[in-house]
Every structure is written in structure tokens, then in C-alpha cells.
Design a protein around this motif. Sequence first.
Motif, PDB file in Angstrom:
ATOM      1  N   PHE A 101      15.577  82.391  73.051  1.00  0.00           N
ATOM      2  CA  PHE A 101      16.563  81.723  73.912  1.00  0.00           C
ATOM      3  C   PHE A 101      17.858  82.530  73.914  1.00  0.00           C
ATOM      4  O   PHE A 101      18.831  82.171  73.237  1.00  0.00           O
ATOM      5  CB  PHE A 101      16.842  80.306  73.408  1.00  0.00           C
ATOM      6  CG  PHE A 101      15.655  79.383  73.484  1.00  0.00           C
ATOM      7  CD1 PHE A 101      15.000  79.159  74.693  1.00  0.00           C
ATOM      8  CD2 PHE A 101      15.202  78.722  72.343  1.00  0.00           C
ATOM      9  CE1 PHE A 101      13.906  78.294  74.759  1.00  0.00           C
ATOM     10  CE2 PHE A 101      14.110  77.862  72.413  1.00  0.00           C
ATOM     11  CZ  PHE A 101      13.459  77.647  73.621  1.00  0.00           C
ATOM     12  N   GLY A 117      21.323  83.998  74.060  1.00  0.00           N
ATOM     13  CA  GLY A 117      22.667  83.467  74.293  1.00  0.00           C
ATOM     14  C   GLY A 117      22.866  82.032  73.873  1.00  0.00           C
ATOM     15  O   GLY A 117      24.000  81.547  73.832  1.00  0.00           O
ATOM     16  N   LEU A 118      21.794  81.352  73.537  1.00  0.00           N
ATOM     17  CA  LEU A 118      21.930  79.921  73.251  1.00  0.00           C
ATOM     18  C   LEU A 118      22.755  79.671  71.988  1.00  0.00           C
ATOM     19  O   LEU A 118      23.742  78.921  72.018  1.00  0.00           O
ATOM     20  CB  LEU A 118      20.546  79.279  73.101  1.00  0.00           C
ATOM     21  CG  LEU A 118      20.557  77.796  72.759  1.00  0.00           C
ATOM     22  CD1 LEU A 118      21.224  76.982  73.855  1.00  0.00           C
ATOM     23  CD2 LEU A 118      19.142  77.284  72.496  1.00  0.00           C
ATOM     24  N   ALA A 169      26.412  80.513  72.319  1.00  0.00           N
ATOM     25  CA  ALA A 169      27.178  79.549  73.115  1.00  0.00           C
ATOM     26  C   ALA A 169      27.499  78.302  72.308  1.00  0.00           C
ATOM     27  O   ALA A 169      28.612  77.763  72.380  1.00  0.00           O
ATOM     28  CB  ALA A 169      26.389  79.174  74.381  1.00  0.00           C
TER      29      ALA A 169
END
Lengths: 111, 111
Positions: free
Chosen positions: B88, B90-91, B94
Motif C-alpha cells: 500500500f 504511501g499509506l 500519510a
Amino acid sequence: MKQYDHPAPEDFTLAGILHALADPFRLSVVRKLMQHQPQACTPLQGGRPKSSISHHFMVLRKSGLLRTEVVGVTHMNSLRLQDMEARFPGLLAAVLAAAEQEEMPAPQPVA
Amino acid sequence: MKQYDHPAPEDFTLAGILHALADPFRLSVVRKLMQHQPQACTPLQGGRPKSSISHHFMVLRKSGLLRTEVVGVTHMNSLRLQDMEARFPGLLAAVLAAAEQEEMPAPQPVA
DNA sequence: TCCATAGTTCGAATATAATCGAACTAATTC
DNA sequence: GAATTAGTTCGATTATATTCGAACTATGGA
């Protein structure tokens, strides 16, 4: 009830948002709204009873993810994209990208 | 128990990860590991009983967020950053950015 | 071998969340 | 003003999570 209360962006909590999005039905609602906004509750309900739907929309509202406006007899929902972006930049986009990622079939190993 | 089982990246679920991170204690563990890796469970436990800690680490392991390696008598935890990024992208970044954002005081209105 | 350390597992208690039917409300239409 | 529509609220049930003490396991050291 005339209209709903919605939290101010500074009152959004990360825990509230992650909890809201951790539920598959609620995530699907957010994804559908991302495709087409605004929408009433009914077209999003996937066969569930109205009281369950109402509960999930309440969780989404309290988290700040969406706004519900009473427009005549229907309640129109839209994502609070700007408010989300102001409070937690990039967060919703990353989760939605992950949701798309998850939907893709696992890549086949090269033979 | 010799070593732990850890899910493969393709078995990570978004719901599992969001649920794991929606808990403030578990999020704090991830944030601390982000600062300093690897760490044993004990320095991360914030006064809770061992059985509770053990439960939270299990949730984090099952979600794929961290790996626990038995090294002698201690169990060393580290984030599975590459695996997370592969599954995933960038999850996690973030969510961690959002956690920092949340920690900052609300900006004062200009007088 | 005995002890200490680090963490797990079990089991029970409590808390939180989800589900759903039934009764209700507010706005619209006839 | 009665009926319809869209959704809420209530209350009960069930499911899922969290919490924690107590007993257990595995390793390392005296």
C-alpha cells in the motif's frame, strides 16, 4: 431534525477517521461518493436495513468524512474533501489509493 | 514458541491496517518504532500489564505493520516498512504525517 | 540446576460496536 | 389532511475488542 451537526475540521480525530474507514461498508460508501457526488443514502445501502445504514452514516459524519444536507425529503451526502485535506493532507487520498490497490488482483509471478 | 508467523504482504488487508492504527496505543507504538528501530516490547509499554501489551503487538503483527524477532530473551520489533510500501504505497507515511499533524497545537487565528 | 527476565496464553470480565425491527419525524404530493 | 418517501431514533441482541490477573514458556545467567 432540520439539519445535521458536523464537526469542525480542527475537531477531526485521526482515530475517528481510521475507525470510520476500517469498516468495509463505510469505506465503500466513501469510495462511491468519490465517484459520484452528492448522493442520498438509499442508493448506497446495499440491501441493509435503514437503521444500520443510518448508523454508518452517523459514524462517517462524526469522523468528518462526509456532510449530510437535508434537501427536501432526501438527505444528500458529500465528502468533505477540502476539510479533510486541510486537517490531514494526503490522508484520504492514500487510503483510497490503498483501497484501489487492494481491489486489484495479485500480480502473477513471471513464468 | 520459536519465532512468530507474519503474514505475507499480499495478505495485508486495508481494514486490518486501519483498525490496527485506529487504536491510540498501537499508533504510538508504531510512531516510536519509526523514531527508533528495533525495540523490545517492554520499553513501549507505558504502564500497562504485559498481557494487554502482548495483545496489541499481536494485532500489529497480524496487520503486517510490524515484525517480531525472538532474539535471546527479548522480542525485537521493527516496522515492515518495505512490505507496507510494496502493498500500500504511501499509506503508512500519510497516517504518520496525520498523527504529527494532530499532535501540533491548533494554529491561532490572526488577530 | 535454580532463578530471573521477557513475553505468551488462557479465561473471564467489561466495553465498544454492529445489526435490525418497530415506532417515529419531516417534507412532499395528491 | 392523508398517504408516501427518506431517513432517524429507540431498544434489544449479538458480535467484536479490550483489559487484566494468573499460570505458563523459553532463554540466559549465576
